[in-house]
Design a protein around this motif. Structure first.
Motif, PDB file in Angstrom:
ATOM      1  N   TYR A  37       0.314  -1.439  -4.901  1.00 33.05           N
ATOM      2  CA  TYR A  37       1.359  -0.712  -4.186  1.00 33.05           C
ATOM      3  C   TYR A  37       0.905  -0.183  -2.824  1.00 33.05           C
ATOM      4  O   TYR A  37       1.728   0.101  -1.967  1.00 33.05           O
ATOM      5  N   GLN A  42       2.459  -1.472   2.324  1.00 34.53           N
ATOM      6  CA  GLN A  42       3.693  -1.405   1.545  1.00 34.53           C
ATOM      7  C   GLN A  42       4.344  -0.027   1.582  1.00 34.53           C
ATOM      8  O   GLN A  42       5.561   0.094   1.398  1.00 34.53           O
ATOM      9  N   LEU A  43       3.537   1.002   1.828  1.00 45.11           N
ATOM     10  CA  LEU A  43       4.102   2.352   1.950  1.00 45.11           C
ATOM     11  C   LEU A  43       4.259   2.759   3.414  1.00 45.11           C
ATOM     12  O   LEU A  43       4.491   3.922   3.720  1.00 45.11           O
ATOM     13  N   ALA A 117       2.872   5.646  -6.864  1.00 41.11           N
ATOM     14  CA  ALA A 117       3.098   5.177  -5.488  1.00 41.11           C
ATOM     15  C   ALA A 117       4.273   5.911  -4.857  1.00 41.11           C
ATOM     16  O   ALA A 117       4.222   6.270  -3.668  1.00 41.11           O
ATOM     17  N   ARG A 118       5.325   6.181  -5.616  1.00 39.41           N
ATOM     18  CA  ARG A 118       6.466   6.933  -5.078  1.00 39.41           C
ATOM     19  C   ARG A 118       6.054   8.357  -4.709  1.00 39.41           C
ATOM     20  O   ARG A 118       6.480   8.880  -3.673  1.00 39.41           O
ATOM     21  N   HIS A 121       4.196   8.125  -1.535  1.00 39.27           N
ATOM     22  CA  HIS A 121       5.137   7.864  -0.443  1.00 39.27           C
ATOM     23  C   HIS A 121       5.877   9.145  -0.041  1.00 39.27           C
ATOM     24  O   HIS A 121       6.110   9.379   1.162  1.00 39.27           O
ATOM     25  N   THR A 122       6.222   9.980  -0.996  1.00 42.53           N
ATOM     26  CA  THR A 122       6.861  11.265  -0.692  1.00 42.53           C
ATOM     27  C   THR A 122       5.964  12.125   0.183  1.00 42.53           C
ATOM     28  O   THR A 122       6.419  12.733   1.153  1.00 42.53           O
ATOM     29  N   ILE A 124       3.579  10.972   2.167  1.00 42.31           N
ATOM     30  CA  ILE A 124       3.497  10.280   3.454  1.00 42.31           C
ATOM     31  C   ILE A 124       4.695  10.658   4.333  1.00 42.31           C
ATOM     32  O   ILE A 124       4.536  10.931   5.527  1.00 42.31           O
ATOM     33  N   GLU A 125       5.886  10.697   3.745  1.00 37.39           N
ATOM     34  CA  GLU A 125       7.072  11.033   4.515  1.00 37.39           C
ATOM     35  C   GLU A 125       7.024  12.452   5.070  1.00 37.39           C
ATOM     36  O   GLU A 125       7.621  12.732   6.095  1.00 37.39           O
TER      37      GLU A 125
END
Length: 127
Positions: A37, A42-43, A117-118, A121-122, A124-125
């Motif tokens: 992931y 991908q992120l 991975a989610r 990603h949170t 990262i945002e």
């Protein structure tokens, strides 16, 4: 309050680079699952596997590192249950470089690498 010591990132010794390379070639099951992931942006950002740091003469390695965001991701396998103090010291040193650490258990990653991975990603945002 005492003055803050300057934190320096030095050259990583060859033995650490060799250990990192060996770990990249032979990842744990959880590392391999999460790498599916994190690889190939991908992120939305580049992650490196088994990144090494030399901080004030101490050598450390993290499972995944995003230089752009100064974000490290660690997967805590069984060995970590016996190294809580060492992990805390290592994390403190790494955070002195303004690097944010995210930690996940082996079990968490193996149960649902997509969920982990989610969560990454949170973060990262928000960075």
């Amino acid at each position: 309050m005492p003055p803050r010591k300057k934190v320096r990132e030095g050259n990583v010794p060859d033995y650490m680079k060799e250990l990192a390379q060996e770990s990249r070639e032979n990842p744990t099951e959880a590392e391999a699952a999460l790498w599916e992931y994190l690889s190939n942006k991908q992120l939305g950002v580049v992650f490196w596997r088994q990144h090494c740091f030399n901080i004030n003469g101490h050598d450390y390695r993290v499972d995944f590192y995003c230089k752009e965001l100064k974000l490290a991701v660690e997967i805590d396998g069984p060995i970590h249950q016996f190294k809580n103090r060492d992990d805390a010291i290592r994390e403190w040193h790494i955070e002195q470089l303004r690097i944010q650490m995210l930690r996940f258990s082996n079990e968490e990653v193996l149960a649902s690498p997509a969920r982990v991975a989610r969560r990454i990603h949170t973060v990262i945002e928000r960075l």
